[in-house]
Design a protein around this motif. Structure first.
Motif, PDB file in Angstrom:
ATOM      1  N   GLN A 139       4.763  -4.019  -2.981  1.00 19.17           N
ATOM      2  CA  GLN A 139       4.488  -4.320  -4.389  1.00 19.17           C
ATOM      3  C   GLN A 139       5.559  -3.731  -5.298  1.00 19.17           C
ATOM      4  OE1 GLN A 139       0.327  -2.940  -4.905  1.00 19.17           O
ATOM      5  NE2 GLN A 139      -0.110  -5.068  -5.450  1.00 19.17           N
ATOM      6  N   ALA A 140       5.984  -2.518  -4.986  1.00 16.13           N
ATOM      7  CA  ALA A 140       7.003  -1.858  -5.805  1.00 16.13           C
ATOM      8  C   ALA A 140       8.327  -2.605  -5.727  1.00 16.13           C
ATOM      9  CB  ALA A 140       7.180  -0.411  -5.344  1.00 16.13           C
ATOM     10  N   LEU A 141       8.685  -3.083  -4.544  1.00 13.61           N
ATOM     11  CA  LEU A 141       9.913  -3.864  -4.408  1.00 13.61           C
ATOM     12  C   LEU A 141       9.826  -5.161  -5.196  1.00 13.61           C
ATOM     13  CD1 LEU A 141      10.677  -3.471  -0.596  1.00 13.61           C
ATOM     14  CD2 LEU A 141      11.942  -2.429  -2.475  1.00 13.61           C
ATOM     15  N   ASP A 142       8.681  -5.821  -5.128  1.00 13.67           N
ATOM     16  CA  ASP A 142       8.495  -7.061  -5.873  1.00 13.67           C
ATOM     17  C   ASP A 142       8.639  -6.823  -7.376  1.00 13.67           C
ATOM     18  OD1 ASP A 142       8.230  -9.431  -4.458  1.00 13.67           O
ATOM     19  OD2 ASP A 142       6.136  -9.076  -3.951  1.00 13.67           O
ATOM     20  N   LYS A 143       8.016  -5.762  -7.845  1.00 12.90           N
ATOM     21  CA  LYS A 143       8.077  -5.457  -9.277  1.00 12.90           C
ATOM     22  C   LYS A 143       9.504  -5.123  -9.697  1.00 12.90           C
ATOM     23  CE  LYS A 143       6.018  -2.520 -12.852  1.00 12.90           C
ATOM     24  NZ  LYS A 143       5.035  -1.437 -13.126  1.00 12.90           N
ATOM     25  N   ALA A 144      10.195  -4.360  -8.883  1.00 13.97           N
ATOM     26  CA  ALA A 144      11.575  -4.001  -9.206  1.00 13.97           C
ATOM     27  C   ALA A 144      12.460  -5.240  -9.239  1.00 13.97           C
ATOM     28  CB  ALA A 144      12.098  -3.005  -8.177  1.00 13.97           C
ATOM     29  N   ARG A 145      12.227  -6.150  -8.324  1.00 15.50           N
ATOM     30  CA  ARG A 145      12.997  -7.391  -8.286  1.00 15.50           C
ATOM     31  C   ARG A 145      12.741  -8.204  -9.551  1.00 15.50           C
ATOM     32  NH1 ARG A 145      12.182 -11.539  -3.312  1.00 15.50           N
ATOM     33  NH2 ARG A 145      10.034 -11.305  -4.027  1.00 15.50           N
ATOM     34  N   LEU A 155      14.723   0.624  -4.067  1.00 19.61           N
ATOM     35  CA  LEU A 155      14.385   1.449  -2.912  1.00 19.61           C
ATOM     36  C   LEU A 155      13.776   2.782  -3.348  1.00 19.61           C
ATOM     37  CD1 LEU A 155      17.518   0.772  -0.674  1.00 19.61           C
ATOM     38  CD2 LEU A 155      15.165   0.051  -0.205  1.00 19.61           C
ATOM     39  N   ALA A 156      14.277   3.333  -4.438  1.00 19.02           N
ATOM     40  CA  ALA A 156      13.683   4.567  -4.964  1.00 19.02           C
ATOM     41  C   ALA A 156      12.235   4.322  -5.391  1.00 19.02           C
ATOM     42  CB  ALA A 156      14.505   5.085  -6.140  1.00 19.02           C
ATOM     43  N   ASP A 157      11.990   3.185  -6.038  1.00 17.35           N
ATOM     44  CA  ASP A 157      10.622   2.831  -6.429  1.00 17.35           C
ATOM     45  C   ASP A 157       9.743   2.638  -5.192  1.00 17.35           C
ATOM     46  OD1 ASP A 157      11.501   2.875  -9.022  1.00 17.35           O
ATOM     47  OD2 ASP A 157      11.440   0.702  -9.317  1.00 17.35           O
ATOM     48  N   MET A 158      10.302   2.007  -4.162  1.00 18.70           N
ATOM     49  CA  MET A 158       9.549   1.792  -2.936  1.00 18.70           C
ATOM     50  C   MET A 158       9.135   3.111  -2.310  1.00 18.70           C
ATOM     51  SD  MET A 158      10.781   0.105   0.705  1.00 18.70           S
ATOM     52  CE  MET A 158      11.528   1.667   1.233  1.00 18.70           C
ATOM     53  N   LYS A 159      10.053   4.066  -2.281  1.00 18.98           N
ATOM     54  CA  LYS A 159       9.759   5.371  -1.689  1.00 18.98           C
ATOM     55  C   LYS A 159       8.625   6.069  -2.434  1.00 18.98           C
ATOM     56  CE  LYS A 159      13.396   7.921  -0.744  1.00 18.98           C
ATOM     57  NZ  LYS A 159      14.758   8.514  -0.825  1.00 18.98           N
ATOM     58  N   GLU A 160       8.663   6.013  -3.736  1.00 16.49           N
ATOM     59  CA  GLU A 160       7.612   6.674  -4.519  1.00 16.49           C
ATOM     60  C   GLU A 160       6.266   5.980  -4.335  1.00 16.49           C
ATOM     61  OE1 GLU A 160       7.673   9.608  -6.094  1.00 16.49           O
ATOM     62  OE2 GLU A 160       9.600   9.700  -5.076  1.00 16.49           O
ATOM     63  N   ALA A 161       6.290   4.658  -4.282  1.00 13.14           N
ATOM     64  CA  ALA A 161       5.042   3.923  -4.082  1.00 13.14           C
ATOM     65  C   ALA A 161       4.477   4.195  -2.691  1.00 13.14           C
ATOM     66  CB  ALA A 161       5.279   2.427  -4.270  1.00 13.14           C
ATOM     67  N   ALA A 162       5.350   4.269  -1.699  1.00 17.78           N
ATOM     68  CA  ALA A 162       4.899   4.573  -0.339  1.00 17.78           C
ATOM     69  C   ALA A 162       4.310   5.971  -0.265  1.00 17.78           C
ATOM     70  CB  ALA A 162       6.063   4.432   0.636  1.00 17.78           C
ATOM     71  N   ARG A 163       4.935   6.912  -0.951  1.00 15.19           N
ATOM     72  CA  ARG A 163       4.420   8.281  -0.975  1.00 15.19           C
ATOM     73  C   ARG A 163       3.027   8.331  -1.622  1.00 15.19           C
ATOM     74  NH1 ARG A 163       7.222  13.037  -0.878  1.00 15.19           N
ATOM     75  NH2 ARG A 163       9.167  11.949  -1.384  1.00 15.19           N
ATOM     76  N   ALA A 164       2.887   7.648  -2.750  1.00 16.79           N
ATOM     77  CA  ALA A 164       1.589   7.616  -3.428  1.00 16.79           C
ATOM     78  C   ALA A 164       0.543   6.933  -2.570  1.00 16.79           C
ATOM     79  CB  ALA A 164       1.723   6.913  -4.778  1.00 16.79           C
ATOM     80  N   GLY A 165       0.955   5.860  -1.871  1.00 19.02           N
ATOM     81  CA  GLY A 165       0.030   5.176  -0.980  1.00 19.02           C
ATOM     82  C   GLY A 165      -0.435   6.071   0.150  1.00 19.02           C
ATOM     83  N   ILE A 199       7.191   8.045   6.369  1.00 16.64           N
ATOM     84  CA  ILE A 199       8.389   8.647   6.958  1.00 16.64           C
ATOM     85  C   ILE A 199       9.391   7.566   7.345  1.00 16.64           C
ATOM     86  CG2 ILE A 199       9.240   9.878   8.997  1.00 16.64           C
ATOM     87  CD1 ILE A 199       6.583  11.527   8.835  1.00 16.64           C
ATOM     88  N   ILE A 200       8.917   6.501   7.966  1.00 17.30           N
ATOM     89  CA  ILE A 200       9.803   5.414   8.405  1.00 17.30           C
ATOM     90  C   ILE A 200      10.407   4.683   7.215  1.00 17.30           C
ATOM     91  CG2 ILE A 200       9.826   3.143   9.522  1.00 17.30           C
ATOM     92  CD1 ILE A 200       7.766   4.327  11.527  1.00 17.30           C
ATOM     93  N   LEU A 201       9.587   4.326   6.227  1.00 12.06           N
ATOM     94  CA  LEU A 201      10.108   3.616   5.058  1.00 12.06           C
ATOM     95  C   LEU A 201      11.079   4.482   4.270  1.00 12.06           C
ATOM     96  CD1 LEU A 201       6.896   1.818   3.731  1.00 12.06           C
ATOM     97  CD2 LEU A 201       8.845   0.762   4.897  1.00 12.06           C
ATOM     98  N   ASN A 202      10.776   5.755   4.142  1.00 10.71           N
ATOM     99  CA  ASN A 202      11.638   6.670   3.410  1.00 10.71           C
ATOM    100  C   ASN A 202      12.994   6.780   4.098  1.00 10.71           C
ATOM    101  OD1 ASN A 202      11.592   8.772   1.141  1.00 10.71           O
ATOM    102  ND2 ASN A 202      12.290  10.004   2.870  1.00 10.71           N
ATOM    103  N   ALA A 203      12.975   6.926   5.421  1.00 11.13           N
ATOM    104  CA  ALA A 203      14.219   7.024   6.170  1.00 11.13           C
ATOM    105  C   ALA A 203      14.991   5.711   6.147  1.00 11.13           C
ATOM    106  CB  ALA A 203      13.918   7.441   7.609  1.00 11.13           C
ATOM    107  N   MET A 204      14.272   4.604   6.254  1.00  6.44           N
ATOM    108  CA  MET A 204      14.912   3.295   6.189  1.00  6.44           C
ATOM    109  C   MET A 204      15.636   3.121   4.859  1.00  6.44           C
ATOM    110  SD  MET A 204      13.125  -0.488   6.629  1.00  6.44           S
ATOM    111  CE  MET A 204      12.324  -0.034   8.172  1.00  6.44           C
TER     112      MET A 204
END
Length: 213
Positions: A139-145, A155-165, A199-204
């Motif tokens: 969702q964060a990637l879609d919104k950023a796009r 990607l920074a937005d994705m990391k934060e959203a994944a962390r919150a999730g 962890i995987i998404l953050n590293a990716m």
């Protein structure tokens, strides 16, 4: 719009491998609170087997995801092997013909990973699984796009959203897996799958940022 070459996959895959290896005990501790405690050990086994296969050779991002997914699918125990195997191989299949990967394509690859997962599990957002990490990341990637953000910022937005999730699973009651037997008593602990997915998404993301052009 920035992109990275699909051929530059080795560094990204190594970031993912190292992240799991570094956090194997952490994942085991989380899993041990409401599960059987082997999630870190199993994930570490899978990524280490893939690292041995990779050796010093190069790999494209999509080929690497496909091979890693197959290793996890076939070589580690429990339900997480098929789960991660499906996500990664579905991502790889969608992007396999790409020479360059940009934000829209990467977003669609993750969506295909989630869609593939939905075909084999009933879990959805709110069920205390890795879906609670992966879904908001997409969702964060879609919104950023939609907002016209750069790939790096997305990607920074994705990391934060994944962390919150991931963190949101602490307040949920498990509905699937071994921890579901605890019902309401599973509240107060992070879901191990949600933690490894972060962890995987953050590293990716970190790996991709290093090769963005």
């Amino acid at each position: 719009m920035s992109t990275f070459k699909n051929a530059d996959g080795r560094g990204i895959l190594l970031e993912m491998i190292r992240a799991i290896q570094t956090n194997k005990e952490y994942l085991g501790e989380i899993d041990g609170l409401i599960g059987d405690g082997d999630h870190g050990m199993n994930m570490n086994k899978g990524v280490t087997l893939y690292e041995e296969y990779l050796g010093t050779g190069n790999t494209s991002f999509t080929d690497g995801l496909d091979r890693l997914g197959m290793v996890l699918f076939n070589k580690i125990g429990g339900s997480m092997g098929p789960i991660y195997g499906t996500i990664l191989t579905s991502m790889a299949e969608f992007g396999e013909d790409a020479e360059n990967i940009d934000l829209p394509l990467f977003t669609e690859m993750l969506k295909k990973g989630l869609e593939g997962l939905y075909e084999i599990v009933e879990a959805r957002p709110g069920d205390k699984t890795l879906v609670d990490t992966l879904y908001p990341a997409i969702q964060a990637l879609d919104k950023a796009r939609e907002m016209g953000k750069s790939f790096r910022d997305a990607l920074a937005d994705m990391k934060e959203a994944a962390r919150a999730g991931r963190d949101s699973t602490k307040d949920m009651a498990a509905k699937y897996g071994r921890s579901s037997r605890l019902g309401e008593r599973s509240r107060g602990v992070l879901d191990a799958g949600a933690a490894s997915c972060f962890i995987i998404l953050n590293a990716m993301a970190d790996g991709i940022i290093q090769v963005l052009q």
